[in-house]
Structure formats: C-alpha cells, structure tokens
Design a protein around this motif. Sequence first.
Motif, PDB file in Angstrom:
ATOM      1  N   THR A  89      16.087 -30.039   8.889  1.00  0.00           N
ATOM      2  CA  THR A  89      14.629 -30.037   9.050  1.00  0.00           C
ATOM      3  C   THR A  89      14.259 -31.303   9.839  1.00  0.00           C
ATOM      4  O   THR A  89      15.115 -32.131  10.129  1.00  0.00           O
ATOM      5  CB  THR A  89      13.885 -30.076   7.699  1.00  0.00           C
ATOM      6  OG1 THR A  89      13.982 -31.395   7.141  1.00  0.00           O
ATOM      7  CG2 THR A  89      14.449 -29.055   6.719  1.00  0.00           C
TER       8      THR A  89
ATOM      9  N   GLU B 247      12.156 -32.845   1.496  1.00  0.00           N
ATOM     10  CA  GLU B 247      12.069 -31.875   2.596  1.00  0.00           C
ATOM     11  C   GLU B 247      13.197 -32.073   3.624  1.00  0.00           C
ATOM     12  O   GLU B 247      13.024 -31.794   4.798  1.00  0.00           O
ATOM     13  CB  GLU B 247      10.708 -31.950   3.289  1.00  0.00           C
ATOM     14  CG  GLU B 247       9.556 -31.601   2.362  1.00  0.00           C
ATOM     15  CD  GLU B 247       8.233 -31.442   3.099  1.00  0.00           C
ATOM     16  OE1 GLU B 247       7.558 -30.416   2.896  1.00  0.00           O
ATOM     17  OE2 GLU B 247       7.889 -32.345   3.895  1.00  0.00           O
TER      18      GLU B 247
ATOM     19  N   GLU C 162      15.003 -28.238   2.954  1.00  0.00           N
ATOM     20  CA  GLU C 162      14.011 -27.186   3.173  1.00  0.00           C
ATOM     21  C   GLU C 162      12.626 -27.824   3.187  1.00  0.00           C
ATOM     22  O   GLU C 162      12.345 -28.707   2.374  1.00  0.00           O
ATOM     23  CB  GLU C 162      14.045 -26.129   2.053  1.00  0.00           C
ATOM     24  CG  GLU C 162      15.212 -25.184   2.095  1.00  0.00           C
ATOM     25  CD  GLU C 162      15.094 -24.121   0.999  1.00  0.00           C
ATOM     26  OE1 GLU C 162      14.018 -24.014   0.377  1.00  0.00           O
ATOM     27  OE2 GLU C 162      16.090 -23.410   0.761  1.00  0.00           O
ATOM     28  N   ILE C 163      11.782 -27.351   4.064  1.00  0.00           N
ATOM     29  CA  ILE C 163      10.392 -27.823   4.081  1.00  0.00           C
ATOM     30  C   ILE C 163       9.728 -27.344   2.790  1.00  0.00           C
ATOM     31  O   ILE C 163       9.840 -26.182   2.412  1.00  0.00           O
ATOM     32  CB  ILE C 163       9.630 -27.281   5.307  1.00  0.00           C
ATOM     33  CG1 ILE C 163      10.228 -27.865   6.596  1.00  0.00           C
ATOM     34  CG2 ILE C 163       8.148 -27.616   5.205  1.00  0.00           C
ATOM     35  CD1 ILE C 163      10.123 -29.386   6.702  1.00  0.00           C
ATOM     36  N   GLY C 164       9.074 -28.270   2.106  1.00  0.00           N
ATOM     37  CA  GLY C 164       8.395 -27.914   0.864  1.00  0.00           C
ATOM     38  C   GLY C 164       9.253 -28.088  -0.376  1.00  0.00           C
ATOM     39  O   GLY C 164       8.806 -27.815  -1.484  1.00  0.00           O
TER      40      GLY C 164
ATOM     41  N   HIS D  10      11.569 -30.757  -2.684  1.00  0.00           N
ATOM     42  CA  HIS D  10      11.974 -32.117  -3.027  1.00  0.00           C
ATOM     43  C   HIS D  10      13.020 -32.064  -4.135  1.00  0.00           C
ATOM     44  O   HIS D  10      13.024 -31.123  -4.946  1.00  0.00           O
ATOM     45  CB  HIS D  10      10.775 -32.938  -3.509  1.00  0.00           C
ATOM     46  CG  HIS D  10       9.872 -33.387  -2.409  1.00  0.00           C
ATOM     47  ND1 HIS D  10       8.750 -34.169  -2.630  1.00  0.00           N
ATOM     48  CD2 HIS D  10       9.911 -33.170  -1.065  1.00  0.00           C
ATOM     49  CE1 HIS D  10       8.148 -34.418  -1.473  1.00  0.00           C
ATOM     50  NE2 HIS D  10       8.834 -33.814  -0.517  1.00  0.00           N
TER      51      HIS D  10
ATOM     52  N   SER E  18       7.376 -29.530  -3.273  1.00  0.00           N
ATOM     53  CA  SER E  18       6.903 -30.879  -2.956  1.00  0.00           C
ATOM     54  C   SER E  18       5.493 -31.153  -3.451  1.00  0.00           C
ATOM     55  O   SER E  18       5.145 -32.298  -3.749  1.00  0.00           O
ATOM     56  CB  SER E  18       6.966 -31.096  -1.440  1.00  0.00           C
ATOM     57  OG  SER E  18       6.227 -30.097  -0.757  1.00  0.00           O
TER      58      SER E  18
END
Length: 265
Positions: free
Chosen positions: A178, A205, A208-210, A212, A235
Amino acid sequence: MSNYNPATETSNSHSGGVQSVDRAISVLEILAHRGEAGVSEVAGEIDVHKSTAFRLLGALEARGLVEQAGERGKYRLGFGIVRLAGAVTGRIDITQQGRPVCEDLAEEIGETVNIAVLQEHYAVNLYQVRGPGAVTAQNWVGQLTPLHATSSGKVLLAYLPTKARTALVTQSEMKKVTSHTITAKTKLEKNLAEVRERGYAWAMEELEIGLHAIAAPIHDRDGEVVAAVSASGPSYRLTEERLHELAPVLVKGAEKISHRMGYLG
C-alpha cells in the motif's frame, strides 16, 4: 524404426516415482495403525508383490523411519519419525498453549487475534480467534503475509539475530503493498529497533488500507522468539492512539503464552 519417446519415459519415470512415494507413505500409515506388520501383510495391504514391499521397507529402514521388531521379521515405526515430527511439534505446542490466551485477548480487545510464525520470507498465521467486535470474516489462518508490511512480521524480524535479520531483509523484495508500506531497508531497520525497545510492533494500513494491527513476541523455553501474537482491526476503531493503549494488554498476553511454553523470563 524405434518407438522411443523421451517425453513418455520422463512421464512414466515421474509417475513411478510418485507411486513409490505414495506406497511408502501407505506403509508408514499401516505400521502406525497396526503397530507391527510383516512383509507379507504390508504387501497384501498395498496390493504389491512381496519383493516390492520388501524394497519399500528396506528404503524406509535405511532412513530410520521403520525398524525390525526383534527376530520375528515384523516391522514397526522407527525413531526417525520422531525427528520429522519434532520439526512441527513446536508449532503445534504454540497453537495449543496459545489458544486459551488468544480467546481471552480477543474478548478483552474485541478484535481478531492471530498467532504467526516465521516461514522463509513470510509470516504464516497458525491460529485465529475473532473478537466480538470483528467486522469482517477474513480468515488469516494458513496465509503467508509479508514480514515488512505486518505487525507479526516485524516482531519476527526484530528479534532475529542481526546477521540472520540482515540476510532475510536483503533477500526480501520489500514490495510496496500500500502507499503506507515501508520499503526502505534503513527505515525498516529503524522501525525494528523501536519494536525491540518498546517490546511490540505495529502496522497501520501497511498491508491493507483501513487495517491496523499490533503484535508482541512469544518466547520458547530457551528464550528465543518463536512466534508473534497480534490483534488487528479497522483503522477507524483501532486508531494509532488505541493501538498503543492496548499494547500492554497484548504484551501481557504474549508473556502468558511464553510462560505456558516454558519461558521463565
């Protein structure tokens, strides 16, 4: 005119090799089930000539995987099996010893908790518990995840001996998963030093985005870090501030698993 076909010979040779492996495994399973068995019994079970069964048993005996039981002409599993089993026993122990602790952590933290170990250039997840607050059904068990982009991977890297860690990082591709993934080796090493200082790792992130995550080390009886326990979640809920607030909870959980593994530190 010759009908010789190299491709056919290669194919037949390959098929024969696979068949021999299959038969050898069948022999081991028969002995595991029966305890002891003679050549004739083994031949009958796998439907081969006695001479073939004898050759299979001989090959397995040469590797210590089977042995003759006294003078009776019977065969049984050998101690070579223990050597092979020992390669996975540690991983099985981690899962067994970690299960109740992970369940408690998932309940307390409210997010998905995983146990991961090092496998070549990856962290592989062995066990997972979904907390009551988990919003997705993502199953990480068995998945290989990049070391540099995950909290578990960073823990496993951080506690490796310097020489081994340097070699592993050098060999890794360090792909940018990412826009937040650390790909510079100097920056990663600085991050890993902070992991060792704080006693836990985090990834925001980076895989993957979103998503944590936070992870802490699990020690074996000799004090070596053999696994990481992590907690991951969205997140918007597992914010940077909350990650660090939860760190003591996760670290304490990792210590409990370590003590169950025989670590006295």
